[in-house]
Scaffold this active site. Structure first.
Site, PDB file in Angstrom:
ATOM      1  N   SER A   9       2.881  -1.738   7.745  1.00 36.16           N
ATOM      2  CA  SER A   9       4.089  -0.945   7.551  1.00 36.16           C
ATOM      3  C   SER A   9       3.925   0.420   8.193  1.00 36.16           C
ATOM      4  CB  SER A   9       4.353  -0.756   6.062  1.00 36.16           C
ATOM      5  OG  SER A   9       3.306   0.016   5.516  1.00 36.16           O
ATOM      6  N   LYS A  10       5.051   1.008   8.500  1.00 29.63           N
ATOM      7  CA  LYS A  10       5.091   2.316   9.135  1.00 29.63           C
ATOM      8  C   LYS A  10       4.405   3.359   8.258  1.00 29.63           C
ATOM      9  CE  LYS A  10       8.649   3.836  12.265  1.00 29.63           C
ATOM     10  NZ  LYS A  10      10.038   3.953  12.532  1.00 29.63           N
TER      11      LYS A  10
END
Ligand code: GLU
Length: 507
Positions: A281-282
Site C-alpha cells: 500500500s501507498k
C-alpha cells in the site's frame, strides 16, 4: 525428397486435433496477451508486474502484446494518464504491438470508444434471456443491503427485476426509465472450474455470485462485460491479471458461455505484500513506478526486481537482463503465495546494475539528476571524472546529489561523526601531519605521487595499512569506505587535498 505419390504420414490424434482447430480458428494458435490498465494517473508496481509477465510470455512465444485502456469508469478519469502509462512502460522496456497510440487490427483500444460493441452484446444477452434490465433505485439497493447486513448476510442483489415480464421490462426501457443491465447467474447452482496457469484448478459455486451489473445506467459497461467482450474480439489467448480478479472468474466464464465464445487461458498473479505481509500500500512506501524512476532506479533493475516478485527462475540466480527474462519466463514457475516487496533487495540490485554500466552510459543516465542539483552548470569533463570515481558507490542515480558537494565545493563540510571520531585519534593526526609536511614540499599531489608520499609517511611514522590509509581516506573523501582515493586525489589536485587535510587536523 518424398516421391509425389507417397501416402501422407498419418496424423496422431493430437496433431489432427490441432490442425483442425487451426483451420477453424487461426487466432487460437497465436499468442496474444494484453495489459489493460485503468487510467488512474500512475503505473502501480503491481500493474508493471502484470504487464511484464504478459509481455515476457508474448515475446517468448513470438506473440503480440496489446495495450488496452480500460476507461469505462467516467468518475476516475485522469487527464494525461494514458500517455503517462505508455511512457512509463516504454521506460521499463515493455513495448506494445497494438494500442491506442499506434493502432492495430483489433481497435479501437480505448474502451470508451467501443461502447456500441458492449451494448450490442448486452442486447444480445437480454434477447437470449441471459441478462435483464434492472430498474431498482439506489435507495432500494441501499435498503436491501442494510437489511441483509442486519441479518448477518453478505450483501447481494436479490434478483428482484429478474422476475419482471420481458415485454413489460422492454417497454419501460423504451420509455427511457433509468435502468442497468444485469447478467443472470445460473438458476440451477453449478460449480464453475478454472484451470488457472498459476493457481491450478480453482472451483467456485455460482451461488457465491450475484446477478452482476454489466451495463451501468450511464450506458457504459462494467469491467466484467467489457473485459470478456474485448478479450474475445481482440483474440486474446492468455488473460494475465492480479489475484484480486480471481473471484470474478465465474461471471466471466458464464459470459463466455452465454455469448458462445471460447475463454482464453487465465493466469492470476499473486499479491504483492509489504514486509509485514499486508497488501502493498501507498501508506507503507512507494507504489508508483514513476516514483522509482524519479528516485533514480534503473529500469533494468526495477524490472529484474519486479520479475522476481512471484516468479522464481529455474536456477539460483538473481540478476537477469530483459532478454534473459524473455528466454526463461514461464507461468509454471510463478508462485501462488504473495510476494514481499523488499526495498533492500531492490537497492542491492540497482547498485549491481549501476556498477555494470559503461562509464559513458552511467554519465548519460546521471545527467538529469545532476541537472536537479546546484551543480548543474559544472564542467562536463569534470563531471565525467567524478562519475567514474563514484559510480561504484551509488545506490540510485539520485545519490549523485549527495556526492557532488565534496568534489565541487571549495570547502566541503566534514559532518560524518564516524570520520570525525577517527580523525581525532592520535595516530590519525600523526599520519595527517606527516603527510601534510611532505605533500606541501612536493611538486604535485595526484594519483601517482600519493603512494610515494604515503610510503615516506609509513617509514617515518611506523603506521601502515588501515592505520595509514583510513585517516587519509577520511580526510580527503569524508568517508571511510569512499570512492577510489587515487581517483579522488587526481580530481582534487594538490591545493584542495592540502586544504582538506588541514581541515581534518582542525576538527
Ligand atoms: N482494468 C483492470 C485493472 O486495472 C484490468 C484487469 C485485467 O487485466 O483484466 O485492474
Amino acid at each position: 525428397m518424398k516421391p509425389p505419390d507417397e501416402a501422407p504420414t498419418p496424423l496422431s490424434p493430437t496433431t489432427r486435433y490441432r490442425l483442425i482447430t487451426y483451420r477453424l480458428n487461426p487466432q487460437i494458435m497465436s499468442v496474444r496477451l494484453r495489459f489493460a490498465p485503468s487510467p488512474t494517473g500512475y503505473l502501480h508496481v503491481g500493474g508493471l508486474r502484470t504487464a511484464l509477465f504478459a509481455w515476457l510470455y508474448a515475446r517468448r512465444h513470438g506473440g503480440q502484446f496489446i495495450f488496452r485502456l480500460e476507461d469505462t469508469d467516467q468518475n476516475r478519469l485522469v487527464s494525461g494518464a494514458e500517455a503517462n502509462l505508455i511512457r512509463t512502460l516504454v521506460w521499463a522496456g515493455i513495448d506494445h504491438d497494438e494500442g491506442p497510440d499506434k493502432g492495430g487490427g483489433h481497435g479501437p483500444y480505448r474502451q470508451s470508444e467501443r461502447l456500441e460493441l458492449y451494448q450490442q452484446h448486452a442486447r444480445q444477452l437480454v434477447e437470449q434471456g441471459d441478462a435483464y434490465p434492472c430498474f431498482c433505485t439506489p435507495e432500494r439497493l441501499a435498503q436491501l443491503r442494510a437489511e441483509q447486513q442486519a441479518k448477518g448476510e453478505t450483501p447481494c442483489y436479490d434478483g428482484h427485476c429478474r422476475k419482471l415480464v420481458a415485454s413489460a421490462a422492454s417497454e419501460r426501457v423504451a420509455t427511457g426509465e433509468a435502468h442497468v443491465i444485469r447478467m443472470k447467474v445460473l438458476e440451477t447452482p453449478e460449480t464453475l472450474v478454472l484451470d488457472d496457469l498459476v493457481r491450478g484448478r480453482v472451483a467456485i459455486e455460482t451461488t457465491q455470485t450475484e446477478d452482476q451489473v454489466i451495463i451501468k445506467s450511464d450506458g457504459f459497461p462494467t469491467y466484467h462485460l467489457a473485459v470478456v467482450v474485448d478479450d474475445h474480439h481482440m483474440a486474446i489467448s492468455h488473460c494475465v491479471r492480479g489475484e484480486e480478479w480471481l473471484p470474478s472468474f465465474p461471471k466471466h466464464l458464464l459470459l463466455y458461455r452465454y455469448l458462445g465464445w471460447k475463454p482464453p487461458q487465465f493466469a492470476h498473479l499473486p499479491l504483492i505484500l509489504n514486509p509485514d505481509r499486508t497488501k502493498l500500500s501507498k501508506r507503507q512506501g512507494d507504489v508508483a513506478v514513476e516514483d522509482f524512476r524519479d528516485q533514480g532506479y534503473l529500469p533494468e533493475a526495477l524490472v529484474n526486481f519486479i520479475a522476481l516478485l512471484g516468479w522464481s527462475p529455474a536456477h539460483d540466480r538473481e540478476l537477469f537482463s530483459l532478454s534473459e527474462l524473455v528466454e526463461q519466463f514461464d507461468f509454471e514457475r510463478v508462485n501462488r503465495a504473495g510476494a514481499v516487496f523488499d526495498r533492500d533487495k531492490l537497492n542491492w540490485m540497482n547498485q549491481q546494475f549501476l556498477q555494470s554500466l559503461a562509464p559513458d552510459d552511467c554519465f548519460e543516465r546521471l545527467r538529469p539528476f545532476v541537472a536537479q542539483t546546484p551543480y548543474a552548470g559544472a564542467d562536463e569533463d569534470l563531471l565525467r571524472k567524478i562519475t567514474l570515481a563514484v559510480q561504484n558507490r551509488l545506490v540510485t542515480l539520485q545519490d549523485i546529489g549527495t556526492r557532488l558537494p565534496l568534489f565541487l565545493e571549495e570547502n566541503p563540510e566534514l559532518q560524518n561523526p564516524e570520520v570525525i571520531g577517527l580523525l581525532q585519534q592520535e595516530n590519525s593526526r600523526t599520519v595527517l601531519e606527516t603527510l601534510l609536511r611532505h605533500a606541501e614540499s612536493s611538486t604535485d599531489l595526484n594519483g601517482e605521487t600519493l603512494p610515494q608520499i604515503a610510503k615516506v609517511v609509513q617509514q617515518e611514522t611506523g603506521l601502515k595499512g588501515r592505520q595509514l590509509w583510513l585517516p587519509l581516506r577520511g580526510a580527503i573523501t569524508h568517508e571511510l569506505q569512499g570512492p577510489d582515493l587515487h581517483l579522488v586525489v587526481g580530481i582534487f589536485g594538490k591545493e584542495k587535498c592540502l586544504r582538506l587535510i588541514r581541515q581534518a587536523l582542525a576538527c
